[in-house]
Scaffold this motif. Structure first.
Motif, PDB file in Angstrom:
ATOM      1  N   HIS A 193      55.817 -26.054  29.137  1.00 54.00           N
ATOM      2  CA  HIS A 193      55.862 -27.325  29.710  1.00 54.00           C
ATOM      3  C   HIS A 193      56.977 -27.731  30.315  1.00 54.00           C
ATOM      4  CE1 HIS A 193      52.877 -28.001  26.298  1.00 54.00           C
ATOM      5  NE2 HIS A 193      52.185 -27.834  27.091  1.00 54.00           N
ATOM      6  N   LEU A 235      56.467 -30.799  32.998  1.00 54.87           N
ATOM      7  CA  LEU A 235      55.732 -31.829  32.291  1.00 54.87           C
ATOM      8  C   LEU A 235      56.641 -32.430  31.363  1.00 54.87           C
ATOM      9  CD1 LEU A 235      52.591 -32.465  32.437  1.00 54.87           C
ATOM     10  CD2 LEU A 235      52.230 -30.787  30.548  1.00 54.87           C
ATOM     11  N   ASP A 289      56.101 -35.400  39.557  1.00 55.29           N
ATOM     12  CA  ASP A 289      54.894 -35.397  39.738  1.00 55.29           C
ATOM     13  C   ASP A 289      54.022 -34.466  40.758  1.00 55.29           C
ATOM     14  OD1 ASP A 289      54.604 -37.431  37.638  1.00 55.29           O
ATOM     15  OD2 ASP A 289      54.598 -39.080  39.026  1.00 55.29           O
ATOM     16  N   ARG A 323      54.599 -30.890  40.175  1.00 50.18           N
ATOM     17  CA  ARG A 323      53.335 -30.500  39.251  1.00 50.18           C
ATOM     18  C   ARG A 323      51.893 -30.317  40.074  1.00 50.18           C
ATOM     19  NH1 ARG A 323      55.042 -34.198  35.644  1.00 50.18           N
ATOM     20  NH2 ARG A 323      53.214 -35.538  36.157  1.00 50.18           N
ATOM     21  N   ARG A 324      51.945 -31.209  40.999  1.00 49.81           N
ATOM     22  CA  ARG A 324      50.572 -31.053  41.804  1.00 49.81           C
ATOM     23  C   ARG A 324      50.691 -30.226  42.766  1.00 49.81           C
ATOM     24  NH1 ARG A 324      51.459 -36.503  43.204  1.00 49.81           N
ATOM     25  NH2 ARG A 324      52.073 -35.948  45.378  1.00 49.81           N
ATOM     26  N   PHE A 377      48.483 -25.312  35.817  1.00 55.23           N
ATOM     27  CA  PHE A 377      48.302 -25.126  34.545  1.00 55.23           C
ATOM     28  C   PHE A 377      47.136 -24.730  33.808  1.00 55.23           C
ATOM     29  CE2 PHE A 377      52.163 -28.256  33.860  1.00 55.23           C
ATOM     30  CZ  PHE A 377      52.867 -27.363  33.086  1.00 55.23           C
ATOM     31  N   PHE A 394      45.406 -23.922  29.995  1.00 55.92           N
ATOM     32  CA  PHE A 394      45.570 -24.289  28.474  1.00 55.92           C
ATOM     33  C   PHE A 394      44.738 -23.354  27.805  1.00 55.92           C
ATOM     34  CE2 PHE A 394      46.678 -28.277  31.049  1.00 55.92           C
ATOM     35  CZ  PHE A 394      48.072 -28.235  30.494  1.00 55.92           C
ATOM     36  N   HIS A 413      41.185 -27.967  28.296  1.00 59.81           N
ATOM     37  CA  HIS A 413      41.325 -29.497  28.708  1.00 59.81           C
ATOM     38  C   HIS A 413      40.610 -29.697  30.064  1.00 59.81           C
ATOM     39  CE1 HIS A 413      43.998 -29.754  25.668  1.00 59.81           C
ATOM     40  NE2 HIS A 413      45.206 -29.679  26.070  1.00 59.81           N
ATOM     41  N   LEU A 465      38.069 -32.453  31.867  1.00 58.70           N
ATOM     42  CA  LEU A 465      37.524 -33.925  31.398  1.00 58.70           C
ATOM     43  C   LEU A 465      35.849 -33.840  31.212  1.00 58.70           C
ATOM     44  CD1 LEU A 465      39.607 -35.986  34.046  1.00 58.70           C
ATOM     45  CD2 LEU A 465      40.026 -35.280  31.848  1.00 58.70           C
ATOM     46  N   VAL A 490      43.892 -35.965  42.808  1.00 57.53           N
ATOM     47  CA  VAL A 490      45.142 -36.437  42.505  1.00 57.53           C
ATOM     48  C   VAL A 490      45.968 -36.621  43.776  1.00 57.53           C
ATOM     49  CG1 VAL A 490      47.018 -36.190  40.975  1.00 57.53           C
ATOM     50  CG2 VAL A 490      44.710 -35.997  40.060  1.00 57.53           C
ATOM     51  N   LYS A 513      43.832 -37.484  25.595  1.00 57.26           N
ATOM     52  CA  LYS A 513      43.842 -36.362  26.251  1.00 57.26           C
ATOM     53  C   LYS A 513      43.669 -36.096  27.773  1.00 57.26           C
ATOM     54  CE  LYS A 513      43.057 -32.243  23.750  1.00 57.26           C
ATOM     55  NZ  LYS A 513      42.413 -31.711  22.938  1.00 57.26           N
ATOM     56  N   ASP A 514      42.791 -37.033  28.204  1.00 58.94           N
ATOM     57  CA  ASP A 514      42.513 -37.128  29.401  1.00 58.94           C
ATOM     58  C   ASP A 514      43.557 -37.599  30.453  1.00 58.94           C
ATOM     59  OD1 ASP A 514      40.054 -36.673  28.575  1.00 58.94           O
ATOM     60  OD2 ASP A 514      38.834 -38.574  29.843  1.00 58.94           O
ATOM     61  N   ILE A 532      45.894 -34.523  30.709  1.00 60.15           N
ATOM     62  CA  ILE A 532      45.361 -33.574  31.471  1.00 60.15           C
ATOM     63  C   ILE A 532      45.992 -33.928  32.975  1.00 60.15           C
ATOM     64  CG2 ILE A 532      43.309 -32.626  32.566  1.00 60.15           C
ATOM     65  CD1 ILE A 532      42.153 -32.815  29.776  1.00 60.15           C
ATOM     66  N   LEU A 533      45.598 -35.274  33.154  1.00 62.75           N
ATOM     67  CA  LEU A 533      45.681 -35.835  34.598  1.00 62.75           C
ATOM     68  C   LEU A 533      47.221 -35.873  34.865  1.00 62.75           C
ATOM     69  CD1 LEU A 533      43.581 -38.932  34.303  1.00 62.75           C
ATOM     70  CD2 LEU A 533      43.159 -36.995  35.927  1.00 62.75           C
ATOM     71  N   ARG A 534      47.957 -36.018  33.687  1.00 53.75           N
ATOM     72  CA  ARG A 534      49.550 -35.899  34.192  1.00 53.75           C
ATOM     73  C   ARG A 534      49.777 -34.548  34.373  1.00 53.75           C
ATOM     74  NH1 ARG A 534      53.265 -39.721  32.568  1.00 53.75           N
ATOM     75  NH2 ARG A 534      54.169 -38.411  34.285  1.00 53.75           N
ATOM     76  N   ALA A 535      49.486 -33.330  33.654  1.00 53.38           N
ATOM     77  CA  ALA A 535      49.553 -32.114  33.822  1.00 53.38           C
ATOM     78  C   ALA A 535      49.212 -31.731  35.523  1.00 53.38           C
ATOM     79  CB  ALA A 535      48.951 -31.154  32.831  1.00 53.38           C
ATOM     80  N   ILE A 536      48.088 -32.190  35.918  1.00 49.83           N
ATOM     81  CA  ILE A 536      47.735 -31.669  37.070  1.00 49.83           C
ATOM     82  C   ILE A 536      48.423 -32.597  38.274  1.00 49.83           C
ATOM     83  CG2 ILE A 536      45.590 -30.622  36.484  1.00 49.83           C
ATOM     84  CD1 ILE A 536      44.015 -32.803  37.485  1.00 49.83           C
ATOM     85  N   GLY A 537      49.313 -33.451  38.041  1.00 54.36           N
ATOM     86  CA  GLY A 537      50.109 -34.290  38.782  1.00 54.36           C
ATOM     87  C   GLY A 537      49.970 -35.518  39.241  1.00 54.36           C
ATOM     88  N   ARG A 578      52.482 -41.668  36.625  1.00 55.63           N
ATOM     89  CA  ARG A 578      52.240 -42.991  35.720  1.00 55.63           C
ATOM     90  C   ARG A 578      51.353 -44.104  36.263  1.00 55.63           C
ATOM     91  NH1 ARG A 578      55.521 -41.909  31.050  1.00 55.63           N
ATOM     92  NH2 ARG A 578      57.076 -40.582  31.550  1.00 55.63           N
ATOM     93  N   ASP A 609      53.510 -39.943  26.593  1.00 50.33           N
ATOM     94  CA  ASP A 609      54.367 -38.500  27.054  1.00 50.33           C
ATOM     95  C   ASP A 609      53.210 -37.488  27.237  1.00 50.33           C
ATOM     96  OD1 ASP A 609      55.513 -36.419  26.835  1.00 50.33           O
ATOM     97  OD2 ASP A 609      56.486 -36.386  25.038  1.00 50.33           O
ATOM     98  N   PRO A 610      53.183 -36.876  28.353  1.00 50.29           N
ATOM     99  CA  PRO A 610      51.992 -35.937  28.587  1.00 50.29           C
ATOM    100  C   PRO A 610      51.975 -34.895  27.878  1.00 50.29           C
ATOM    101  CG  PRO A 610      53.735 -35.949  30.093  1.00 50.29           C
ATOM    102  CD  PRO A 610      54.040 -37.157  29.636  1.00 50.29           C
ATOM    103  N   VAL A 611      53.190 -34.367  27.518  1.00 47.31           N
ATOM    104  CA  VAL A 611      53.006 -33.483  26.236  1.00 47.31           C
ATOM    105  C   VAL A 611      52.464 -33.787  24.968  1.00 47.31           C
ATOM    106  CG1 VAL A 611      54.356 -31.622  24.952  1.00 47.31           C
ATOM    107  CG2 VAL A 611      55.053 -32.367  27.432  1.00 47.31           C
ATOM    108  N   LEU A 661      48.701 -33.984  25.520  1.00 50.47           N
ATOM    109  CA  LEU A 661      47.981 -32.935  25.353  1.00 50.47           C
ATOM    110  C   LEU A 661      47.790 -32.295  24.172  1.00 50.47           C
ATOM    111  CD1 LEU A 661      49.496 -31.037  28.656  1.00 50.47           C
ATOM    112  CD2 LEU A 661      46.965 -31.764  28.060  1.00 50.47           C
ATOM    113  N   ARG A 662      48.701 -32.662  23.224  1.00 49.67           N
ATOM    114  CA  ARG A 662      48.443 -31.950  21.761  1.00 49.67           C
ATOM    115  C   ARG A 662      47.632 -32.813  21.063  1.00 49.67           C
ATOM    116  NH1 ARG A 662      52.745 -28.919  19.541  1.00 49.67           N
ATOM    117  NH2 ARG A 662      54.106 -28.312  21.120  1.00 49.67           N
TER     118      ARG A 662
END
Ligand SMILES: Nc1ncnc2c1ncn2[C@@H]1O[C@H](COP(=O)(O)OP(=O)(O)OP(=O)(O)O)[C@@H](O)[C@H]1O
Ligand SMILES: [Mg+2]
Lengths: 241, 499
Positions: free
Chosen positions: A49, A54, A80, A83-84, A89, A91, A95, A97, A112, B385-386, B389-394, B397, B491-493, B496-497
């Motif tokens: 992470h 992240l 952001d 990451r984009r 990632f 997992f 994960h 949707l 995104v 979780k969504d 996920i959205l934060r993880a792919i960029g 906020r 917090d995105p982490v 995700l958990r």
């Protein structure tokens, strides 16, 4: 390509500080596949992470670099964007949707960061790319299905396609086969390896892959192990769970 | 872009947003229905004045004022004024016999001019109908009866002219038009709710009034028999239940307000012949004519006239008029009022009441903000979780926050649209719904004796829809702000958990 040097990460649980990483360093060269082994709870996911922007390491601890960029110097918007565009990632628990179809989940990566107009303008092209990725992972016939209708292996293939949608130079995979049986896992790894190589110039993408499975780790270029908050070269002790 | 897609998917896949939309729908419908009905009530109350006194009324109760024809002519010469009509108003006791009496306002009217000002002829109830009224699906209205057509046409004619038919070359008894609700007809209706044709029309009625002398003292009561020529329904219960129209000359005569010869006061003189022998009584010398009086002159302005301007104009014309004649009271001694002026306390109270009710419902609608907040809070939790996920792919906020606000707007839009539809259905069928409540459940919320109108008025217009719709959508967006902020701060982490 991407590296972390001497980083620490401490979680606070109530009044207790839980140090997870204590001066860990890791590096993955351009096109290199590094497998990260380690016991459960050793901080593998945490490290991944941090590499993917992240999360941020403890203040004052070392730095994470991507090419010439220090992630610590990037603001929220910069992270952001990083990451984009620079990392994908994958997992352990896929994960995806649940409300979106396979195709939409894959396209999500390209939505995104694009406004509605921006997306619609490039829609045909992006859809074509998404469909291409879905074809590579062998799910063309299930494009319109929802994740709940897919098997674990199929879901992970979708997640892989999504991670690669924006053509990132770095893949960060957190136990991508951890939730799959051995045969399925092997198939998923094949798909991942194939897409790792599917770049415009044919040079492989950098990949850091966390795993428990030494057999999986064997396919990597290099293996490191996390223990006691630091990263050591080699497979170390066989991972136990 | 992903916000639009996810909003759409979230909306159609889950029960929660439907519940939130339903809450919004109810709030929006409730606001619109109350506003429309109370607004309609107020409009109708204001409009009903026109059917009774036109736009402006010049009045001097009891004693009235003379030379009103001249005033009418002066008024009608003004470009702001379409028509003017004299009336005589008096309180009186009316009796049908069998002990059925009622205390009423007796209005002496000149049918021609009174119709020009108030359009009363449209309110005549008994007339032949070719088409059933909109609500009368069964065609149960007695006025539709083809065999009674001639009778109704005749009643209509009598109502329009108040000219009694002649018999043996002499006019029959004078005619009157009765408010439809004057003698309660509760037990006299057909099952479909219509008044039977032959209940009151063509029956005789005694009208008793108390004339007054110039100083306002009561003289001997006058009674006269009238024939009920027709009935009228203005739609305002207050008017329909206690008003009676007769011909102005008839009422002037009864009240001794008609034209009279003015005589020298004193005792009658004995007339003597040349020889000094009395040969009879000489009548007192006529010294002039005491002109007929009216208690009010009603004025109808041009259609888009500002009523306050009109009232000022009428007052100034009256002022000019009163200066020409001795014995006509000056403008300060009479009332020049619009309908709203006359009912200022009532109309003002209803306006305040409307505002108050809207305010209260506005506060109730605030609950929809909290409802959306609560529902969104739990939806954000469920979708932690969504967010990860959205934060993880960029996703940023702000992007995640916007997803939720957008979602709130969408729920608001759906709920508001449904709410407008529901309000429209209820409002356009409000009388049918009320009737149904009455027959099926025995509930009668709208008692015309309390609310003035025999049917529930409504005023459903675009302005109200736009305002209520904007408020509905906005309140959802506000309700979504807090959960959206929570999603953004996640917090995105950790997200995700989240399991
Ligand atoms: N948000 C948090 N707050 C507190 N402690 C945390 C948090 N996230 C992780 N930890 C702790 O940090 C340690 C490392 O977690 P991490 O998920 O990185 O381990 P891991 O090596 O990926 O384990 P696994 O193989 O089970 O996935 C664990 O002990 C975990 O409980
Ligand atoms: Mg882990």
């Amino acid at each position: 390509m991407i590296s972390a040097s001497n980083i620490s990460k401490t979680y606070r649980l109530g009044r207790v500080d839980v140090p997870v990483l204590r001066g860990a360093s890791i590096e993955a060269g351009e096109g290199e596949w590094v497998a990260v082994l380690g016991a459960s709870g050793s901080g593998k996911s945490t490290l991944l992470h941090l590499l993917g922007g992240l999360d941020r390491p403890d203040r004052g601890s070392g730095a994470i670099r991507f090419g010439d960029t220090e992630l610590g110097s990037l603001g929220a918007a910069g992270l952001d964007r990083f990451r984009r565009t620079q990392v994908g990632f994958v997992f352990q628990f896929f994960h995806l949707l649940p409300e979106l179809t396979v195709l939409e989940n894959v396209l999500l990566g390209s939505m995104v960061g694009r406004g509605r107009l921006g997306f619609l303008r490039e829609r045909a092209q992006l859809t074509k790319r998404a469909e291409g990725l879905i074809e590579v992972v062998g799910l063309s016939h299930r494009r319109g299905h929802r994740p709940a209708e897919l098997s674990g292996g199929e879901r992970q293939r979708v997640a892989i396609a999504r991670a690669l949608m924006n053509d990132p130079p770095v893949i960060l995979a957190d136990e991508p086969t951890g939730n799959l049986d051995q045969g399925t896992g092997a198939g998923v790894l094949d798909a991942l390896s194939e897409l790792r190589l599917a770049t415009p110039d044919g040079s492989p993408r950098t990949m850091v892959m966390v795993t428990h499975d030494t057999r999986v780790a064997e396919r990597a270029d290099r293996v490191v192990t996390i223990a006691d908050g630091v990263v050591q070269a080699g497979a170390g002790q066989p991972a136990s769970r | 872009m992903y916000q639009a897609l996810l909003t759409r998917r979230y909306l159609t896949r889950k029960i929660m947003p439907l519940l939130a939309s339903a809450a919004v729908m109810l709030c929006v419908a409730m606001e619109l229905i109350t506003w429309s009905v109370m607004g309609g009530f107020l409009n109708q109350l204001i409009a009903s004045g026109r059917s009774l006194i036109g736009d402006v009324e010049i009045s001097r109760p009891q004693t009235g004022f003379a030379h009103y024809e001249e005033l009418v002519a002066m008024l009608e010469a003004d470009e702001l004024i379409v028509a003017a009509a004299p009336t005589v108003d008096a309180y009186g006791l009316i009796s049908l016999g069998e002990g059925r009496t009622s205390f009423c306002v007796i209005k002496g009217i000149d049918p021609e001019s009174f119709d020009a000002v108030t359009g009363y002829r449209d309110s005549l109830y008994w007339k032949p109908l070719d088409e059933p009224l909109p609500k009368d699906d069964a065609g149960a209205d007695p006025r539709l009866d083809p065999e009674a057509r001639d009778l109704f046409a005749a009643l209509q004619g009598f109502g329009e002219t108040l000219e009694p038919p002649e018999r043996d070359g002499l006019p029959e008894k004078p005619l009157t038009i009765l408010g439809l609700e004057v003698f309660s007809k509760r037990g006299l209706r057909t099952p479909a709710g219509f008044v039977e044709a032959d209940v009151l029309t063509q029956r005789e009625l005694t009208v008793n009034v108390l004339p007054t002398d110039r100083s306002g003292g009561w003289l001997e009561p006058t009674a006269r028999r009238f024939v009920i020529a027709n009935e009228f329904a203005s739609g305002v219960y207050e008017i329909d239940s206690r008003t009676l129209y007769v011909h102005i000359e008839e009422l002037q005569d009864m009240l001794r307000m008609d034209e009279a010869e003015k005589v020298e006061t004193g005792t009658a003189e004995i007339i003597y012949n040349d020889q000094g022998e009395p040969i009879g009584f000489g009548s007192p010398e006529t010294v002039g004519v005491d002109p007929a009086r009216a208690t009010a002159v009603l004025v109808r302005g041009v259609d888009d006239a500002d009523l306050n301007v009109l009232r000022e104009r009428v007052a100034s014309i009256y002022d000019e008029f009163s200066r020409k004649h001795d014995g006509v009271p000056p403008v300060d001694f009479i009332n020049v009022l619009t309908w709203e002026d006359r009912n200022a306390t009532l109309i003002g109270a209803i306006k305040k009441e409307t505002a108050l009710v809207l305010f209260i419902f506005g506060i109730i609608s605030l609950t929809s903000v909290f409802l959306v907040l609560a529902i969104f809070w739990s939806m954000v939790s469920e979708r932690t979780k969504d967010v990860g996920i959205l934060r993880a792919i960029g996703a940023s906020r702000m992007g995640v926050a916007w997803l939720w606000i957008r979602y709130g707007l969408a729920i608001g839009a759906v709920g508001t649209t449904l709410g407008i539809g529901l309000a429209y259905l209820v409002i356009t069928n409000i009388n049918a719904i009320h009737d149904w409540l009455g027959t099926a459940l025995g509930i009668s919320i709208w008692d015309p004796a309390v609310y003035y109108f025999t049917t529930i008025p409504e005023d459903f217009d675009a302005t109200k829809v736009v305002i209520v719709a904007a408020a509905g959508v906005l309140s959802c967006a506000i309700g979504a702000v807090v959960p959206a902020a929570r999603a953004a701060r996640m917090d995105p982490v950790k997200a995700l958990r989240f399991e």
